[in-house]
Structure formats: C-alpha cells, structure tokens
Enzyme design. Structure first.
Site, PDB file in Angstrom:
ATOM      1  N   GLU A  32      -6.380 -10.691  -1.131  1.00 30.88           N
ATOM      2  CA  GLU A  32      -7.186 -10.388   0.070  1.00 30.88           C
ATOM      3  C   GLU A  32      -8.661 -10.226  -0.280  1.00 30.88           C
ATOM      4  O   GLU A  32      -9.327  -9.301   0.199  1.00 30.88           O
ATOM      5  CB  GLU A  32      -6.682  -9.096   0.749  1.00 30.88           C
ATOM      6  CG  GLU A  32      -5.209  -9.103   1.079  1.00 30.88           C
ATOM      7  CD  GLU A  32      -4.730  -7.864   1.825  1.00 30.88           C
ATOM      8  OE1 GLU A  32      -5.568  -7.055   2.272  1.00 30.88           O
ATOM      9  OE2 GLU A  32      -3.506  -7.710   1.957  1.00 30.88           O
ATOM     10  N   ASP A  52     -12.432  -9.898  -0.550  1.00 31.20           N
ATOM     11  CA  ASP A  52     -13.681  -9.914   0.205  1.00 31.20           C
ATOM     12  C   ASP A  52     -14.630  -8.898  -0.445  1.00 31.20           C
ATOM     13  O   ASP A  52     -14.221  -8.112  -1.309  1.00 31.20           O
ATOM     14  CB  ASP A  52     -13.497  -9.658   1.706  1.00 31.20           C
ATOM     15  CG  ASP A  52     -12.743  -8.378   2.040  1.00 31.20           C
ATOM     16  OD1 ASP A  52     -12.728  -7.457   1.206  1.00 31.20           O
ATOM     17  OD2 ASP A  52     -12.181  -8.302   3.143  1.00 31.20           O
ATOM     18  N   HIS A  90     -10.475  -5.845  -2.256  1.00 29.66           N
ATOM     19  CA  HIS A  90     -11.512  -5.524  -1.260  1.00 29.66           C
ATOM     20  C   HIS A  90     -12.585  -4.704  -1.973  1.00 29.66           C
ATOM     21  O   HIS A  90     -12.395  -3.514  -2.244  1.00 29.66           O
ATOM     22  CB  HIS A  90     -10.931  -4.691  -0.117  1.00 29.66           C
ATOM     23  CG  HIS A  90      -9.859  -5.391   0.661  1.00 29.66           C
ATOM     24  ND1 HIS A  90     -10.101  -6.509   1.434  1.00 29.66           N
ATOM     25  CD2 HIS A  90      -8.533  -5.139   0.796  1.00 29.66           C
ATOM     26  CE1 HIS A  90      -8.975  -6.895   2.014  1.00 29.66           C
ATOM     27  NE2 HIS A  90      -8.004  -6.091   1.630  1.00 29.66           N
ATOM     28  N   GLU A 105       0.803  -1.244   0.000  1.00 27.97           N
ATOM     29  CA  GLU A 105       0.000   0.000   0.000  1.00 27.97           C
ATOM     30  C   GLU A 105       0.828   1.283   0.000  1.00 27.97           C
ATOM     31  O   GLU A 105       0.615   2.171   0.825  1.00 27.97           O
ATOM     32  CB  GLU A 105      -0.959  -0.017   1.204  1.00 27.97           C
ATOM     33  CG  GLU A 105      -1.864  -1.235   1.223  1.00 27.97           C
ATOM     34  CD  GLU A 105      -2.844  -1.254   2.402  1.00 27.97           C
ATOM     35  OE1 GLU A 105      -2.705  -0.427   3.312  1.00 27.97           O
ATOM     36  OE2 GLU A 105      -3.753  -2.101   2.386  1.00 27.97           O
ATOM     37  N   ASN A 161       1.867  -5.252  -3.130  1.00 29.55           N
ATOM     38  CA  ASN A 161       0.476  -5.571  -2.784  1.00 29.55           C
ATOM     39  C   ASN A 161      -0.298  -4.281  -2.479  1.00 29.55           C
ATOM     40  O   ASN A 161       0.176  -3.433  -1.721  1.00 29.55           O
ATOM     41  CB  ASN A 161       0.505  -6.476  -1.537  1.00 29.55           C
ATOM     42  CG  ASN A 161      -0.828  -7.095  -1.191  1.00 29.55           C
ATOM     43  OD1 ASN A 161      -1.477  -7.701  -2.039  1.00 29.55           O
ATOM     44  ND2 ASN A 161      -1.246  -6.970   0.063  1.00 29.55           N
TER      45      ASN A 161
HETATM   46  C1  XIL Z   1      -6.169  -6.010   8.437  1.00 28.33           C
HETATM   47  C2  XIL Z   1      -6.441  -7.135   9.427  1.00 28.33           C
HETATM   48  O1  XIL Z   1      -7.274  -8.095   8.842  1.00 28.33           O
HETATM   49  C3  XIL Z   1      -7.079  -6.575  10.684  1.00 28.33           C
HETATM   50  O2  XIL Z   1      -7.237  -7.599  11.664  1.00 28.33           O
HETATM   51  C4  XIL Z   1      -6.239  -5.443  11.237  1.00 28.33           C
HETATM   52  O3  XIL Z   1      -6.888  -4.863  12.340  1.00 28.33           O
HETATM   53  C5  XIL Z   1      -5.973  -4.401  10.171  1.00 28.33           C
HETATM   54  O4  XIL Z   1      -5.399  -5.005   9.034  1.00 28.33           O
HETATM   55  N1  XIL Z   1      -4.871  -4.547   3.723  1.00 28.33           N
HETATM   56  C6  XIL Z   1      -3.878  -5.365   4.194  1.00 28.33           C
HETATM   57  C7  XIL Z   1      -4.127  -6.201   5.401  1.00 28.33           C
HETATM   58  O5  XIL Z   1      -2.824  -5.509   3.569  1.00 28.33           O
HETATM   59  O6  XIL Z   1      -2.959  -6.425   6.153  1.00 28.33           O
HETATM   60  C8  XIL Z   1      -5.211  -5.598   6.272  1.00 28.33           C
HETATM   61  O7  XIL Z   1      -5.483  -6.518   7.331  1.00 28.33           O
HETATM   62  C9  XIL Z   1      -6.448  -5.288   5.455  1.00 28.33           C
HETATM   63  C10 XIL Z   1      -6.136  -4.304   4.378  1.00 28.33           C
END
Ligand code: XIL
Length: 349
Positions: free
Chosen positions: A211, A213, A174, A92, A137
């Site tokens: 990731e 969702d 996401h 990020e 990522n």
């Molecule tokens: C999130 C976790 O799932 C949570 O438990 C934590 O509080 C915050 O981070 N992008 C990412 C992940 O790369 O590491 C993040 O994970 C979600 C967004």
C-alpha cells in the site's frame, strides 16, 4: 501496472452488509477490469476490525458465534473468488497497548475469539484455497528495529515455527513528512527496510509492498517532494534487490481520489500523480528504476532478459470465461512479473 487491489470493494461492510447476504457488485466490476487488462487481482482484506459489518457486534455474542461469522465471511468471499493469487488474511492486528506493550490489537474479533484468532484465520484460508499465497498485512512494520516491526516479525516467525500456513508479509508502507518538514527520526530508513526483508527471507517468508504512499504535510514544497521521490525509488529498489520481495503496490494512483486528506487532515499529495493527473518526480524516479530491468526482472545488460528467451513475454494463460473468476492459467504466484494482454490505456479517454 500489473496488479490491482480493491481499496474498499472487498471490505466486510461492503461485501456482507447483511449477515449471509453478500454483495459482490463492486468487487466483480474491479475483477472484470483486472481480467480485461491482464492485471493480477489481489484479495484485501479477509479479517480486519475496521470497516467491519455493523451487524458484527450484535451477532457475535460469544467466541463460537464470532468464529462462525469469521469463517462464514471467509467462505463467502474466498468462495466467490476461488482463484486469486494473494489474500490479505489478517489486516492490522498488532498495536501498542495502554501499558506500552506491543501485542494483539484490542478489537472485537480479538476480544471474542482470543489470541488464536490469527492462527485460525490462516488455517481456514489455507483449507479454503491451498494455492493462494496468504499474507499478514500491516503498517509501521517495514523497518527492522521499529518495535512494531520487531513484534510482527516475532509473531510471524512463531507462526512459521508452529506450522501455521503463512506465505508472506505485507508491508503497507504508508510513509509521510510532517507539515514542518520533519520526518520521524530514522524514518524512512531504506537500509532498515532492506534488513527487515532479509530476516524474512531467512525464515522463508516473502515480502510484498502492499500500500505504498508518501503523504506530505501541507504546504507542499520541493524539499518534501524530493523526500517523497527518494522514498518511492529507494523502496522499489530495495524490493527489487531483495530475493523475497515480489510485489510493489501503490495505494491509489493520484491525488484526485486519495484516501489521505480525509484520514489525515493536514496531509495530501501522497501519490504518483497530482490532482491534474500530472506525473510527479516520484513517478519519474520509479520509471528510472524500472528502466534498468527487463520484463523478467533481470538487469538490462546482464545477459538475461526477454531477448535471450525469444522476446515474447509469457501470458498467464487464457482468461477463463466460465462462471467462477480465474486469474489465468499456470502458477498463480508469478513473482510479480505478470505480463499479459492488456490495453494501452489505464482509463478511457
Ligand atoms: C483505506 C481506503 O483507501 C479508504 O478509501 C477508506 O476510507 C479507509 O481505508 N490500510 C489498509 C487499507 O489496509 O484498507 C486502508 O484503505 C488504508 C490503510
């Protein structure tokens, strides 16, 4: 499931709470679980501005000390897990600045180190582990035509052209539907994701869905659930169809312990199983997609597949019992078709 990513156990605040003192308890426990169940174990993340150690800004007084901290952190973490197949090296690091320009995110790491932060992190990761696949990522980089996606593609193309060792890009994926039922105009757009995967293929960069969702703005209703279902299934199919997309990872299994409600107060229901562990339409849709393929990824009925090669899935070699963790023998990058010995249950009854 064939792989596991630690959601928090490898983050800097957890793994190096005190400078020079690493705490691998949680990460080791997840690693052991992965080993016992024949799952690939993914490294996430090495360099990230969020969930950084709280001593970082105190100790990093200038470029040299901050760079030393970054390298020490990578040395400690990658040194403890010397055989992981994938590392999210930088997480990020791109955002839109106050002038509306997509550029390097204004983080402590970037302020102290400068624009070569990302190059240096990848070069160091490659030096530490020549065999691991190294990823950049990020979120909102899935769709061609999105300004952030285009900026990140430009950055990675440039890194490739300059010989910076980057192997793959992680599309966090996401996605969401708003409480009023709206999605962003043109989002999700599976064709734009396919097109983005294709341009990465053209520059020799793999894509991992890292990731996935799909959070739903309350209240939940069947229309929103249908959007979630078609998103999951469409994204999985796009990944399968793209020759360079090798992994499809979901960010959490169920709504029981989701990261979503605490991060996005009006949202929930982002995952494949609900708060009672009941599988949702999205789960059924994914299994319907997967049911079209043999374990080796060839379409059923195409003449390929496990039956034509004797029917026995290959395991990644015997797990190592020696001190340093190992993810099994042979090539560590198995293209996402990690089939190994595993138990039939994902969690104890
Ligand atoms: C999130 C976790 O799932 C949570 O438990 C934590 O509080 C915050 O981070 N992008 C990412 C992940 O790369 O590491 C993040 O994970 C979600 C967004």
């Amino acid at each position: 499931f064939a792989a596991i990513t630690p959601a928090n156990a490898m983050k800097m605040n957890v793994i190096q709470p005190v400078r020079g003192r690493f705490d691998f308890v949680d990460a080791d426990a997840l690693y052991a679980f992965a080993q016992q169940n024949g799952l690939e174990f993914r490294g996430h993340p090495l360099v990230w501005h969020t969930q950084a150690a709280n001593w970082l800004e105190e100790e990093g007084v200038d470029r040299d000390t901050t760079l030393a901290i970054m390298y020490e952190h990578m040395d400690g973490l990658m040194g403890h897990f010397p055989d992981l197949p994938y590392w999210d090296v930088v997480n990020e690091a791109i955002e839109r600045n106050s002038e509306g320009v997509w550029t390097f995110r204004d983080t402590f790491w970037h302020r102290m180190i400068g624009d070569d932060l990302i190059d240096l992190a990848f070069q160091h990761a490659r030096a530490l582990d020549p065999d691991a696949k190294l990823l950049y990522n990020d979120y909102n980089i899935e769709q061609l035509g999105h300004p952030k996606a285009d900026k990140v593609f430009e950055m990675i193309s440039d890194m490739k052209a300059r010989g910076i060792p980057i192997d793959a890009v992680g599309f966090q994926s996401h996605y969401y539907v708003e409480p009023n039922g709206n999605t962003n105009p043109g989002v999700p757009n599976i064709q734009a994701i396919r097109d983005n995967m294709a341009r990465y293929a053209a520059i020799g960069v793999d894509v991992h869905i890292t990731e996935c969702d799909f959070r739903i703005g309350r209240p939940l209703d069947p229309t929103k659930e249908e959007l979630q279902k078609s998103f999951f299934a469409g994204l999985l199919q796009a990944c399968i169809d793209a020759p360079n997309c090798s992994h499809f990872t979901v960010w959490g299994l169920s709504d029981v312990d989701s990261w979503v409600p605490s991060t996005f107060p009006d949202y929930d229901y982002a995952h494949l199983f609900d708060a009672q562990f009941v599988a949702k339409p999205a789960y059924a849709a994914l299994t319907t997609v997967l049911a079209q393929y043999n374990p080796d990824g060839t379409p059923i009925g195409s003449g390929g597949g496990a039956t034509s090669t004797g029917g026995t899935p290959s395991t990644g070699g015997a797990p190592s019992t020696a001190g340093a963790p190992s993810t099994g023998g042979g090539s560590r990058d198995d293209g996402g078709c990690s089939v190994g010995p595993r138990s039939n249950t994902l969690w104890p009854a």
